[in-house]
Design a protein around this motif. Structure first.
Motif, PDB file in Angstrom:
ATOM      1  N   ASP A  92       0.826  -1.212   0.000  1.00  0.00           N
ATOM      2  CA  ASP A  92       0.000   0.000   0.000  1.00  0.00           C
ATOM      3  C   ASP A  92       0.860   1.262   0.000  1.00  0.00           C
ATOM      4  O   ASP A  92       0.515   2.271  -0.640  1.00  0.00           O
ATOM      5  CB  ASP A  92      -0.929  -0.005   1.208  1.00  0.00           C
ATOM      6  CG  ASP A  92      -1.914  -1.160   1.160  1.00  0.00           C
ATOM      7  OD1 ASP A  92      -2.185  -1.637   0.044  1.00  0.00           O
ATOM      8  OD2 ASP A  92      -2.392  -1.581   2.228  1.00  0.00           O
ATOM      9  N   MET A  93       1.993   1.208   0.712  1.00  0.00           N
ATOM     10  CA  MET A  93       2.863   2.372   0.753  1.00  0.00           C
ATOM     11  C   MET A  93       3.497   2.641  -0.607  1.00  0.00           C
ATOM     12  O   MET A  93       3.619   3.800  -1.034  1.00  0.00           O
ATOM     13  CB  MET A  93       3.952   2.163   1.817  1.00  0.00           C
ATOM     14  CG  MET A  93       3.410   2.118   3.243  1.00  0.00           C
ATOM     15  SD  MET A  93       4.643   1.583   4.438  1.00  0.00           S
ATOM     16  CE  MET A  93       5.862   2.869   4.246  1.00  0.00           C
ATOM     17  N   ALA A  94       3.867   1.582  -1.340  1.00  0.00           N
ATOM     18  CA  ALA A  94       4.450   1.762  -2.662  1.00  0.00           C
ATOM     19  C   ALA A  94       3.427   2.346  -3.633  1.00  0.00           C
ATOM     20  O   ALA A  94       3.763   3.203  -4.463  1.00  0.00           O
ATOM     21  CB  ALA A  94       4.973   0.424  -3.187  1.00  0.00           C
ATOM     22  N   ALA A  95       2.180   1.902  -3.512  1.00  0.00           N
ATOM     23  CA  ALA A  95       1.141   2.455  -4.375  1.00  0.00           C
ATOM     24  C   ALA A  95       0.892   3.925  -4.064  1.00  0.00           C
ATOM     25  O   ALA A  95       0.575   4.722  -4.960  1.00  0.00           O
ATOM     26  CB  ALA A  95      -0.149   1.650  -4.218  1.00  0.00           C
ATOM     27  N   HIS A  96       1.043   4.303  -2.770  1.00  0.00           N
ATOM     28  CA  HIS A  96       0.836   5.703  -2.392  1.00  0.00           C
ATOM     29  C   HIS A  96       1.988   6.590  -2.880  1.00  0.00           C
ATOM     30  O   HIS A  96       1.761   7.738  -3.296  1.00  0.00           O
ATOM     31  CB  HIS A  96       0.692   5.806  -0.871  1.00  0.00           C
ATOM     32  CG  HIS A  96       0.335   7.179  -0.395  1.00  0.00           C
ATOM     33  ND1 HIS A  96      -0.936   7.685  -0.446  1.00  0.00           N
ATOM     34  CD2 HIS A  96       1.110   8.162   0.158  1.00  0.00           C
ATOM     35  CE1 HIS A  96      -0.951   8.914   0.035  1.00  0.00           C
ATOM     36  NE2 HIS A  96       0.282   9.220   0.422  1.00  0.00           N
ATOM     37  N   GLY A  98       4.004   6.016  -5.512  1.00  0.00           N
ATOM     38  CA  GLY A  98       3.974   6.127  -6.961  1.00  0.00           C
ATOM     39  C   GLY A  98       4.336   4.823  -7.616  1.00  0.00           C
ATOM     40  O   GLY A  98       4.956   3.932  -6.995  1.00  0.00           O
ATOM     41  N   ALA A  99       3.967   4.695  -8.891  1.00  0.00           N
ATOM     42  CA  ALA A  99       4.211   3.443  -9.607  1.00  0.00           C
ATOM     43  C   ALA A  99       5.688   3.208  -9.869  1.00  0.00           C
ATOM     44  O   ALA A  99       6.091   2.090 -10.202  1.00  0.00           O
ATOM     45  CB  ALA A  99       3.433   3.443 -10.924  1.00  0.00           C
ATOM     46  N   SER A 100       6.515   4.222  -9.724  1.00  0.00           N
ATOM     47  CA  SER A 100       7.948   4.052 -10.008  1.00  0.00           C
ATOM     48  C   SER A 100       8.682   3.328  -8.888  1.00  0.00           C
ATOM     49  O   SER A 100       9.841   2.947  -9.074  1.00  0.00           O
ATOM     50  CB  SER A 100       8.598   5.422 -10.237  1.00  0.00           C
ATOM     51  OG  SER A 100       8.454   6.239  -9.073  1.00  0.00           O
ATOM     52  N   ARG A 101       8.048   3.165  -7.725  1.00  0.00           N
ATOM     53  CA  ARG A 101       8.704   2.516  -6.595  1.00  0.00           C
ATOM     54  C   ARG A 101       8.024   1.186  -6.286  1.00  0.00           C
ATOM     55  O   ARG A 101       6.793   1.112  -6.185  1.00  0.00           O
ATOM     56  CB  ARG A 101       8.645   3.423  -5.356  1.00  0.00           C
ATOM     57  CG  ARG A 101       9.360   4.747  -5.536  1.00  0.00           C
ATOM     58  CD  ARG A 101      10.832   4.556  -5.794  1.00  0.00           C
ATOM     59  NE  ARG A 101      11.498   5.848  -5.999  1.00  0.00           N
ATOM     60  CZ  ARG A 101      12.809   5.958  -6.264  1.00  0.00           C
ATOM     61  NH1 ARG A 101      13.555   4.878  -6.377  1.00  0.00           N
ATOM     62  NH2 ARG A 101      13.337   7.154  -6.448  1.00  0.00           N
ATOM     63  N   THR A 102       8.826   0.126  -6.130  1.00  0.00           N
ATOM     64  CA  THR A 102       8.309  -1.197  -5.772  1.00  0.00           C
ATOM     65  C   THR A 102       8.247  -1.331  -4.246  1.00  0.00           C
ATOM     66  O   THR A 102       8.907  -0.581  -3.513  1.00  0.00           O
ATOM     67  CB  THR A 102       9.215  -2.298  -6.344  1.00  0.00           C
ATOM     68  OG1 THR A 102      10.522  -2.186  -5.750  1.00  0.00           O
ATOM     69  CG2 THR A 102       9.320  -2.165  -7.857  1.00  0.00           C
ATOM     70  N   PRO A 103       7.445  -2.273  -3.732  1.00  0.00           N
ATOM     71  CA  PRO A 103       7.399  -2.471  -2.269  1.00  0.00           C
ATOM     72  C   PRO A 103       8.760  -2.769  -1.664  1.00  0.00           C
ATOM     73  O   PRO A 103       9.061  -2.323  -0.550  1.00  0.00           O
ATOM     74  CB  PRO A 103       6.434  -3.657  -2.109  1.00  0.00           C
ATOM     75  CG  PRO A 103       5.559  -3.598  -3.324  1.00  0.00           C
ATOM     76  CD  PRO A 103       6.438  -3.098  -4.422  1.00  0.00           C
ATOM     77  N   GLN A 104       9.610  -3.526  -2.384  1.00  0.00           N
ATOM     78  CA  GLN A 104      10.936  -3.834  -1.855  1.00  0.00           C
ATOM     79  C   GLN A 104      11.783  -2.577  -1.737  1.00  0.00           C
ATOM     80  O   GLN A 104      12.509  -2.382  -0.748  1.00  0.00           O
ATOM     81  CB  GLN A 104      11.613  -4.871  -2.766  1.00  0.00           C
ATOM     82  CG  GLN A 104      12.972  -5.345  -2.275  1.00  0.00           C
ATOM     83  CD  GLN A 104      12.872  -6.173  -1.012  1.00  0.00           C
ATOM     84  OE1 GLN A 104      11.816  -6.719  -0.707  1.00  0.00           O
ATOM     85  NE2 GLN A 104      13.953  -6.256  -0.265  1.00  0.00           N
ATOM     86  N   GLU A 105      11.724  -1.699  -2.733  1.00  0.00           N
ATOM     87  CA  GLU A 105      12.481  -0.447  -2.676  1.00  0.00           C
ATOM     88  C   GLU A 105      11.985   0.442  -1.544  1.00  0.00           C
ATOM     89  O   GLU A 105      12.799   1.078  -0.847  1.00  0.00           O
ATOM     90  CB  GLU A 105      12.344   0.291  -4.010  1.00  0.00           C
ATOM     91  CG  GLU A 105      13.074  -0.372  -5.174  1.00  0.00           C
ATOM     92  CD  GLU A 105      12.870   0.372  -6.485  1.00  0.00           C
ATOM     93  OE1 GLU A 105      13.631   0.117  -7.427  1.00  0.00           O
ATOM     94  OE2 GLU A 105      11.934   1.212  -6.547  1.00  0.00           O
ATOM     95  N   VAL A 106      10.677   0.503  -1.346  1.00  0.00           N
ATOM     96  CA  VAL A 106      10.131   1.320  -0.266  1.00  0.00           C
ATOM     97  C   VAL A 106      10.611   0.806   1.085  1.00  0.00           C
ATOM     98  O   VAL A 106      11.025   1.574   1.963  1.00  0.00           O
ATOM     99  CB  VAL A 106       8.591   1.330  -0.344  1.00  0.00           C
ATOM    100  CG1 VAL A 106       8.004   2.023   0.868  1.00  0.00           C
ATOM    101  CG2 VAL A 106       8.132   2.025  -1.622  1.00  0.00           C
TER     102      VAL A 106
END
Length: 420
Positions: A92-96, A98-106
């Motif tokens: 959910d945080m990655a979707a908030h 932006g699409a350029s960031r994956t959950p792993q990167e967040v």
């Protein structure tokens, strides 16, 4: 000529296109972060004027190399997301963000910069004072939520599964603890016209059912930890034969029975260690008493203790032989030896065997016993006939002797119990 589209600080003339501070009270006053933080004043502008942060979202807080290309706008969205969705909801945080960031990167960015980075080290102390211990952590304790986690299936044959009524795919038994627990919620349903009392009552039923499920799981954990299922099936006997342990005495078995209530609070290994420590404590206490006995007898060296133990063993052996010899002599003498103290006194032949035993135990001569017996029986007969009498017992008869003789005469049937 200045390049078109670029902004410059009115004080130091440095480029402020990525980030600048605009005064809300003065027109065309834009400062760079360094001049703004230093409190620069120019023309009518004063340091206490209101300001507005003008950010194109292109600058980075941590630097391009350390940050990995995260802009200030993404940092702000990340902090908003962690507050809104909570730690751990990386999708959910990655979707908030932006699409350029994956959950792993967040996740990696937040953990590295805000927890393990300089900001986390400055804000999160190493030791938290007055911190309360969390007893609900998944450590297998009585309050742990791990009690409800499923266990691996039992490694038993099909015949043994049928004997136990065990279903391996569900890790359940045909007959569980508190078999009727499901009746608490089987008839529950939420209706739109339920009032607050009915809703709270239904919640209470659900809580009761959850507690029963936890108790079921806790009992399964105890059975697994203490190998109760193999013990029921008789498999533990072979294991005991393969790995023989120290022989447990009768006292230790009784102590284990007393400590059984602790099984639910301790694992099998913890309980065995606890019991072995108690056994070692008893051994040490016995050794301390032995050393104290040596010191009382003047022994200060361990070399002298062997000689002392040998001499003590000889003394005890002689004493034991002496006792055996005296008991044999007593058996040969028979009952006559038992009454040696009173058999030569006058009146001995008038006593029965029980009266002889009584006089011998009371250290009372037969003649005095016969006198007291005659007075007591005479007073008893006069009272039964209604004749008032004032008996005068001999002076040598105290209260203890009188009570013993009265009890003996009552048990023998010479006088009635109401008279005694």
């Amino acid at each position: 000529m200045a390049e078109l589209g670029k902004k410059y600080c009115v004080y130091c003339l440095a480029e402020v296109s990525p980030l600048r501070f605009r005064c809300t009270e003065c027109a065309d006053i834009e400062l760079c972060p360094d001049c703004f933080s230093a409190g620069a004043e120019i023309g009518p502008h004063r340091r206490w004027h209101g300001y507005q942060l003008v950010d194109g979202g292109r600058f980075t807080l941590w630097g391009a190399e350390a940050e990995g290309g995260w802009s200030s706008r993404e940092e702000q969205l990340l902090l908003d997301a962690i507050e809104q969705f909570g730690f751990g909801n990386w999708e959910d945080m990655a979707a908030h963000v932006g699409a350029s960031r994956t959950p792993q990167e967040v996740m990696e960015h937040y953990v590295s910069m805000y927890i393990h980075g300089n900001l986390g080290k400055a804000c999160i102390p190493d030791t938290i004072p007055n911190r309360v211990t969390d007893h609900t952590c998944p450590s297998g304790g009585p309050l742990s939520p791990s009690l409800t986690t499923p266990l691996p299936p039992l490694d038993i044959s099909v015949a043994e599964q049928q004997q136990l009524g065990y279903m391996p795919l569900r890790d359940d038994y045909e007959i569980e603890y508190d078999q009727d627990a499901e009746t608490l919620i089987s008839g529950l349903s939420v209706n739109y016209d339920d009032d607050d009392v009915e809703i709270e009552l239904k919640r209470a039923h659900v809580d009761m059912y959850v507690r029963k499920l936890k108790e079921r799981q806790r009992r399964k954990n105890i059975a697994r930890d203490y190998n109760l299922v193999p013990a029921f099936l008789g498999k533990d006997k072979r294991d005991k034969e393969k790995a023989p342990k120290r022989k447990i005495t009768k006292e230790e078995k009784e102590l284990r029975l007393k400590l059984r209530p602790l099984y639910q609070f301790m694992s099998c290994k913890e309980f065995e260690d606890f019991f072995e420590n108690m056994h070692k404590e008893r051994i040490l206490r016995a050794k301390i008493r032995e050393l104290q006995r040596y010191r009382r007898n003047g022994i200060t060296k361990m070399e002298e203790s062997a000689e002392y133990e040998a001499a003590r063993h000889k003394r005890e052996k002689r004493k034991e032989n002496k006792n055996i010899a005296s008991s044999k002599r007593g058996k040969e003498e028979g009952k006559e030896g038992e009454f040696a103290a009173i058999e030569n006194l006058p009146g001995f032949e008038l006593l029965s065997d029980r009266e002889k035993v009584l006089c011998s135990s009371l250290n009372l001569s037969p003649a005095r016993y016969v006198t007291v017996k005659t007075i007591i029986i005479k007073d008893h007969l006069q009272k039964r006939q209604g004749i008032p009498s004032k008996s005068r017992l001999p002076s040598y008869l105290d209260k203890v002797l009188k009570k013993r003789i009265l009890n003996f005469l009552t048990e023998s049937g010479w006088i009635s119990r109401d008279a005694s």
